[in-house]
Design a protein around this motif. Structure first.
Motif, short mmCIF file in Angstrom:
data_model
loop_
_atom_site.label_atom_id
_atom_site.label_comp_id
_atom_site.label_asym_id
_atom_site.label_seq_id
_atom_site.Cartn_x
_atom_site.Cartn_y
_atom_site.Cartn_z
N VAL A 42 59.37 47.35 50.37
CA VAL A 42 58.07 47.91 50.77
C VAL A 42 57.01 47.17 49.96
N PRO A 43 56.46 46.08 50.50
CA PRO A 43 55.57 45.21 49.73
C PRO A 43 54.13 45.70 49.69
N LEU A 44 53.95 46.86 49.06
CA LEU A 44 52.64 47.50 49.03
C LEU A 44 52.16 47.65 47.59
N ASP A 45 50.92 47.26 47.32
CA ASP A 45 50.32 47.55 46.02
C ASP A 45 48.88 48.03 46.16
N THR A 46 48.56 48.57 47.33
CA THR A 46 47.21 49.09 47.58
C THR A 46 46.91 50.30 46.72
N GLY A 47 47.95 50.96 46.20
CA GLY A 47 47.75 52.16 45.41
C GLY A 47 47.67 51.92 43.92
N THR A 48 47.69 50.66 43.48
CA THR A 48 47.67 50.39 42.05
C THR A 48 46.29 50.64 41.46
N SER A 52 47.19 44.41 40.08
CA SER A 52 47.92 44.33 41.34
C SER A 52 49.01 43.26 41.24
N GLY A 53 49.81 43.14 42.26
CA GLY A 53 50.87 42.13 42.28
C GLY A 53 52.23 42.66 42.69
N ALA A 54 52.39 43.99 42.75
CA ALA A 54 53.69 44.56 43.11
C ALA A 54 54.04 44.28 44.57
N ARG A 55 53.05 43.86 45.37
CA ARG A 55 53.38 43.49 46.75
C ARG A 55 54.36 42.32 46.80
N PHE A 56 54.38 41.52 45.74
CA PHE A 56 55.30 40.39 45.69
C PHE A 56 56.67 40.77 45.11
N GLY A 57 56.83 42.03 44.71
CA GLY A 57 58.08 42.46 44.08
C GLY A 57 59.31 42.27 44.94
N PRO A 58 59.32 42.77 46.20
CA PRO A 58 60.53 42.63 46.99
C PRO A 58 61.00 41.19 47.16
N ARG A 59 60.07 40.29 47.42
CA ARG A 59 60.47 38.89 47.63
C ARG A 59 61.07 38.29 46.37
N PRO A 246 57.69 46.65 27.64
CA PRO A 246 57.19 45.38 28.18
C PRO A 246 57.75 44.15 27.47
N SER A 247 58.43 44.32 26.33
CA SER A 247 59.10 43.17 25.72
C SER A 247 60.22 42.66 26.61
N SER A 248 60.78 43.53 27.45
CA SER A 248 61.85 43.11 28.36
C SER A 248 61.41 43.14 29.82
N ALA A 249 60.32 43.84 30.12
CA ALA A 249 59.83 43.92 31.50
C ALA A 249 58.31 43.77 31.51
N PRO A 250 57.82 42.56 31.19
CA PRO A 250 56.37 42.35 31.13
C PRO A 250 55.70 42.28 32.49
N GLY A 251 56.47 42.00 33.54
CA GLY A 251 55.90 41.81 34.86
C GLY A 251 55.66 43.11 35.58
N THR A 252 54.65 43.85 35.14
CA THR A 252 54.32 45.13 35.76
C THR A 252 52.83 45.41 35.58
N GLY A 253 52.31 46.34 36.36
CA GLY A 253 50.87 46.53 36.40
C GLY A 253 50.28 47.38 35.30
N THR A 254 51.07 48.32 34.75
CA THR A 254 50.55 49.24 33.74
C THR A 254 51.55 49.34 32.59
#
Length: 317
Positions: A42-48, A52-59, A246-254
């Motif tokens: 579900v490539p949606l990040d309109t609710g962030t 932003s950037g979670a729309r690219f998560g699934p791919r 975030p030391s192990s999962a930096p790729g996130t919005g918050t």
């Protein structure tokens, strides 16, 4: 359904940097028909509300999942020995309209569940769990929940909006989608606006396990208590990658420091074995903030761990 179960494309048949761009290089199909489990994006990040950037998560999760192999060496789970699994692609959300996207997601999951298929979802931001839970509740009734996150996501509104990535579990309670006494939230932490940020879910009957309670320890004993609390009945797993540090999962919005370790994240999911899991998601992976791909690879591994604890999975002695 064919007697021949789908298998991930092996690394000795095709180099891992080749082959189909599906979750674990599994076969793809357009619907969940004939499947026991489906991976769906579900490539949606309109609710962030922040990055932003979670729309690219699934791919990106799919891309990094090429490193995964079919058998779980730690737990002996062999999910592809007993379950028919495939990747059914992404929900075609409306890029410009969050409310319309909510309806599209609900309809997509109604269709998935009509095939008695368990969905494992690649997000996307955490807004998507609300329409998923609406469909799940229509199928199974109010469910229990294992929710891993830095944030409780129980805001009443965000900028006056009732639906965003910080509000889904308040809406889920209001709509009767959850059984509050069968809900646990693990990893909550950081700064807030008021005590109610974590006290409101407690007032609904949720068990709230703040991150500080998890420091320096295994979470296996906690999960034994969680299994007893949730007992029989349908359970949904919702895993926000920012529940981990975030030391192990930096790729996130918050991101929030002081979070769970990768090992604790795996302990939580493995500790769900034996529960009647009817679906799960891994959300808020935002690849632009982790160019090395580690956050997406971690997300792929956690989704695989969810697959390994689903009802019907065989274990090799």
């Amino acid at each position: 359904m064919s007697k021949d179960l789908n298998q991930p494309l092996g690394g000795n048949k095709m180099p891992r940097f080749g082959g189909p761009a599906t979750m674990m290089r599994l076969p793809s199909q357009p619907t969940a028909e004939g499947l026991d489990v489906c991976f769906v994006g579900v490539p949606l990040d309109t609710g962030t509300s922040n990055r932003s950037g979670a729309r690219f998560g699934p791919r990106q999760i799919r891309a990094e999942s090429c490193l995964l192999r079919p058998y779980n060496m730690a737990t002996r789970a062999a999910p592809f020995d007993s379950l028919q699994v495939a990747d059914i692609g992404d929900v075609a959300i409306n890029t410009f309209n969050l409310q319309k996207s909510i309806g599209l997601i609900e309809a997509a999951y109604d269709e998935i569940l009509s095939h008695n298929c368990i969905p494992l979802t690649m997000g996307g931001d955490h807004t998507i769990v609300l329409p998923i839970l609406r469909a799940i509740a229509r199928k199974h009734g109010p469910v229990g929940l294992v929710h891993v996150d830095a944030h409780a996501d129980v805001n009443d509104t965000m900028f006056g909006e009732k639906i965003a990535h910080g509000t889904p579990f308040r809406r889920a309670v209001e709509e009767g989608l959850l059984n509050g006494k069968r809900v646990v939230q693990i990893g909550l932490r950081g700064t807030g606006y008021e005590a109610e940020d974590f006290d409101w879910p407690r007032a609904q009957g949720f068990r709230v396990v703040q991150a500080e309670e998890c420091w320096y320890k295994s979470l296996a004993p906690l999960m034994a208590e969680v299994r007893e609390q949730l007992g029989k009945g349908p359970v949904y797993i919702s895993f926000d990658i920012d529940g981990l540090d975030p030391s192990s999962a930096p790729g996130t919005g918050t991101p929030e420091f002081g979070g769970l370790t990768t090992i604790q994240g795996m302990e939580i999911i493995r500790g769900c074995r034996g529960l009647d899991i009817v679906g799960g998601d891994l959300v808020e992976v935002a690849p632009p903030y982790d160019p090395q791909g580690n956050t997406s690879l971690l997300g792929a591994n956690l989704l695989y761990e969810m697959l390994c604890v689903l009802p019907g999975v065989q274990y090799r002695a």
